[in-house]
Scaffold this motif. Structure first.
Motif, PDB file in Angstrom:
ATOM      1  N   UNK A  61       0.860  -1.189   0.000  1.00 38.29           N
ATOM      2  CA  UNK A  61       0.000   0.000   0.000  1.00 38.29           C
ATOM      3  C   UNK A  61       0.892   1.233   0.000  1.00 38.29           C
ATOM      4  N   UNK A  62       0.336   2.382  -0.316  1.00 36.93           N
ATOM      5  CA  UNK A  62       1.120   3.618  -0.337  1.00 36.93           C
ATOM      6  C   UNK A  62       1.757   3.917   1.025  1.00 36.93           C
ATOM      7  N   UNK A  63       1.029   3.769   2.136  1.00 39.46           N
ATOM      8  CA  UNK A  63       1.679   4.002   3.433  1.00 39.46           C
ATOM      9  C   UNK A  63       2.831   3.022   3.698  1.00 39.46           C
ATOM     10  N   UNK A  64       2.666   1.769   3.277  1.00 38.92           N
ATOM     11  CA  UNK A  64       3.739   0.785   3.435  1.00 38.92           C
ATOM     12  C   UNK A  64       4.941   1.140   2.558  1.00 38.92           C
ATOM     13  N   UNK A  65       4.669   1.588   1.337  1.00 35.28           N
ATOM     14  CA  UNK A  65       5.746   2.007   0.449  1.00 35.28           C
ATOM     15  C   UNK A  65       6.517   3.174   1.055  1.00 35.28           C
ATOM     16  N   UNK A  66       5.807   4.125   1.598  1.00 31.92           N
ATOM     17  CA  UNK A  66       6.436   5.287   2.207  1.00 31.92           C
ATOM     18  C   UNK A  66       7.265   4.881   3.424  1.00 31.92           C
ATOM     19  N   UNK A  67       6.739   3.979   4.244  1.00 26.03           N
ATOM     20  CA  UNK A  67       7.462   3.507   5.418  1.00 26.03           C
ATOM     21  C   UNK A  67       8.744   2.780   5.003  1.00 26.03           C
ATOM     22  N   UNK A  68       8.659   1.950   3.985  1.00 21.73           N
ATOM     23  CA  UNK A  68       9.832   1.237   3.493  1.00 21.73           C
ATOM     24  C   UNK A  68      10.844   2.215   2.910  1.00 21.73           C
ATOM     25  N   UNK A  69      10.370   3.165   2.135  1.00 23.59           N
ATOM     26  CA  UNK A  69      11.250   4.181   1.559  1.00 23.59           C
ATOM     27  C   UNK A  69      11.989   4.947   2.656  1.00 23.59           C
ATOM     28  N   UNK A  70      11.267   5.370   3.679  1.00 30.21           N
ATOM     29  CA  UNK A  70      11.891   6.117   4.771  1.00 30.21           C
ATOM     30  C   UNK A  70      12.908   5.268   5.526  1.00 30.21           C
ATOM     31  N   UNK A  71      12.606   3.997   5.725  1.00 29.13           N
ATOM     32  CA  UNK A  71      13.540   3.101   6.405  1.00 29.13           C
ATOM     33  C   UNK A  71      14.812   2.923   5.572  1.00 29.13           C
ATOM     34  N   UNK A  72      14.658   2.763   4.276  1.00 32.47           N
ATOM     35  CA  UNK A  72      15.816   2.620   3.395  1.00 32.47           C
ATOM     36  C   UNK A  72      16.625   3.913   3.360  1.00 32.47           C
ATOM     37  N   UNK A  73      15.936   5.031   3.312  1.00 30.42           N
ATOM     38  CA  UNK A  73      16.608   6.325   3.273  1.00 30.42           C
ATOM     39  C   UNK A  73      17.442   6.530   4.533  1.00 30.42           C
ATOM     40  N   UNK A  74      16.905   6.152   5.681  1.00 31.41           N
ATOM     41  CA  UNK A  74      17.636   6.295   6.937  1.00 31.41           C
ATOM     42  C   UNK A  74      18.876   5.391   6.959  1.00 31.41           C
ATOM     43  N   UNK A  75      18.742   4.186   6.391  1.00 33.99           N
ATOM     44  CA  UNK A  75      19.888   3.278   6.343  1.00 33.99           C
ATOM     45  C   UNK A  75      20.958   3.776   5.369  1.00 33.99           C
ATOM     46  N   UNK A  76      20.522   4.310   4.234  1.00 31.70           N
ATOM     47  CA  UNK A  76      21.477   4.742   3.220  1.00 31.70           C
ATOM     48  C   UNK A  76      22.073   6.116   3.518  1.00 31.70           C
ATOM     49  N   UNK A  77      21.301   6.984   4.145  1.00 35.68           N
ATOM     50  CA  UNK A  77      21.735   8.353   4.425  1.00 35.68           C
ATOM     51  C   UNK A  77      21.450   8.676   5.889  1.00 35.68           C
TER      52      UNK A  77
END
Length: 44
Positions: free
Chosen positions: A13-29
């Motif tokens: 879902x869009x909220x799940x996509x956003x949560x995953x994106x934010x988690x990846x962003x925090x890990x990468x940056x």
């Protein structure tokens, strides 16, 4: 491999996509943009 991940991402879902994106962003940056800017200014 990344194509499978992308396909699974599309199934979220869009909220799940956003949560995953934010988690990846925090890990990468992990540094906050302000901290990175301060570090770059110090290096210069």
């Amino acid at each position: 491999m990344w194509k499978n991940v992308y396909e699974d991402f599309s199934d979220l879902t869009k909220p799940e996509q956003l949560a995953l994106f934010n988690a990846m962003k925090e890990d990468l940056f992990p540094e906050e943009p302000d901290k990175i800017t301060k570090i770059l200014n110090t290096i210069r």
